[in-house]
Design an enzyme around this catalytic site. Structure first.
Site, PDB file in Angstrom:
ATOM      1  N   CYS A  37       0.951  -1.155   0.023  1.00  0.00           N
ATOM      2  CA  CYS A  37       0.060   0.027  -0.006  1.00  0.00           C
ATOM      3  C   CYS A  37       0.834   1.375   0.025  1.00  0.00           C
ATOM      4  CB  CYS A  37      -0.992   0.178   1.228  1.00  0.00           C
ATOM      5  SG  CYS A  37      -1.992   1.289   1.220  1.00  0.00           S
ATOM      6  N   CYS A  55      -0.484   4.012   2.266  1.00  0.00           N
ATOM      7  CA  CYS A  55      -0.464   3.878   3.514  1.00  0.00           C
ATOM      8  C   CYS A  55       1.071   3.981   4.160  1.00  0.00           C
ATOM      9  CB  CYS A  55      -0.917   2.448   4.027  1.00  0.00           C
ATOM     10  SG  CYS A  55      -2.189   1.747   3.229  1.00  0.00           S
ATOM     11  N   ASP A  56       2.074   3.653   3.138  1.00  0.00           N
ATOM     12  CA  ASP A  56       3.349   3.349   3.706  1.00  0.00           C
ATOM     13  C   ASP A  56       4.386   4.458   3.235  1.00  0.00           C
ATOM     14  OD1 ASP A  56       2.337   1.458   5.486  1.00  0.00           O
ATOM     15  OD2 ASP A  56       2.800  -0.255   4.210  1.00  0.00           O
TER      16      ASP A  56
END
Ligand code: NAP
Length: 301
Positions: free
Chosen positions: A132, A135-136
């Site tokens: 992701c 997200c990261d």
């Protein structure tokens, strides 16, 4: 059992759309979801191909769908379904919290991330390997990262990561991308995205328990090289989450549910919607279409 209840497994685009239609048809949608509502699209950086939205962030889109379903009265349960038990005029699902029985079941559990199958891969997830970018990505500010894949997700991730990482290496096993033309044009114009085509990842290097580099092999020449990278974003597709229906409805060899365009499976009160269904095109729009068809079929029972 409440005759009005239609059970829906999975609260992604297909499941939430089904819930909206079930509620509007005067029946009661009971949604089961083991993680956050929204499914795969939650992590998409930007959606530009959903009619009516010029540009929308994946998480915002997912929240709108969820909010719409819940406002209409859909019941959202944060529970993982452990078993599905079909009967002639009902379907029961079992979770850790107990069982729930409805008149019909719409199965819309989507798909999970495919892995490369390399020895150190599982251990390095969260330690350099991610599924992701949204997200990261922030963990890789000013660092060298790689993205693997040639579909919309991979190119979308590369665009997103190019804004924070120093360099983005886009590794794809073929010479042509599968991603849509617009995204291909976009990556060609970004200076710190470096495509590495016709190449597979054959090994992962680590330093102090964290990813430090990749071993690569060119498929054409067979030449092996190494690439230093602290992040690897895997965007190599998905596999269907259909284990719960094995032995209950017909699946194809890859595990996709065999159902007609109107989402009917070979069990009269179980419907398959979204990426779990065997079909050619898997898009947000087709997930929404499946959710619609499944709900209309289910409420007619
Ligand atoms: P995808 O379209 O299935 O692409 C997967 C990519 O990974 C392909 O390029 C494939 O290569 C490659 N691949 C598969 N297995 C591999 C392996 N073992 N090793 C190396 N490479 C491998 O998956 P996706 O990109 O996740 O997209 C899924 C669906 O969501 C698509 O329908 C897509 O259009 C949609 N989506 C839409 C958006 C958007 O509209 N903004 C964003 C994300 C996703 P080959 O090409 O050689 O098969």
């Amino acid at each position: 059992m409440n005759e009005r209840d239609i059970l829906i497994v999975g609260a992604g685009t297909a499941g939430l759309t089904a819930a909206i239609y079930v509620q509007r048809a005067g029946r009661h949608a009971v949604l089961f979801e083991k993680s956050a509502p929204g499914g795969q699209i939650v992590t998409a950086n930007e959606i530009q191909n959903y009619p009516g939205f010029v540009s929308v962030n994946g998480a915002d889109f997912a929240y709108r769908l969820y909010d719409q379903a819940v406002r209409l009265g859909a019941e959202f349960l944060s529970e993982e379904v452990l078993e599905i038990i079909p009967a002639d005029h009902s379907v029961t699902v079992r979770t850790a919290a107990g069982t729930r029985t409805g008149r019909a079941l719409i199965y819309a559990a989507g798909a999970s991330h495919r892995r490369l199958g390399l020895p150190e891969e599982e251990k390095l997830i969260g330690k350099g390997i991610s599924f992701c970018a949204n997200c990261d990505g922030a963990f890789f500010r000013d660092k060298r990262v790689a993205v693997n894949g040639g579909g919309n997700t991979a190119l979308d991730d590369a665009v997103y990561l190019s804004r924070m990482a120093s360099e983005v290496y886009l590794i794809h096993r073929r010479k042509e991308y599968r991603a849509e033309e617009a995204l291909q044009k976009q990556i060609a114009e970004i200076g710190n995205i470096h495509p590495i085509l016709d190449t597979v990842i054959t090994g992962l290097k680590e330093n102090d328990g964290h990813l430090s580099g990749l071993r690569l092999q060119n498929k054409d020449s067979g030449e092996e090289t190494e690439l230093a990278a602290e992040g690897l974003f895997l965007a190599i597709g998905m596999k269907p989450e259909t284990g719960l229906l094995k032995g209950i409805v017909k699946l194809d060899d890859a595990g996709y549910i065999i159902a007609s365009e109107d989402t009917r499976t070979d069990v009269p009160n179980i419907f398959a919607a979204g990426d779990v269904r065997k079909k050619q095109v898997r898009q947000l729009t087709t997930a929404a279409a499946d959710g619609t068809a499944a709900a209309i079929q289910a409420v007619s029972l």
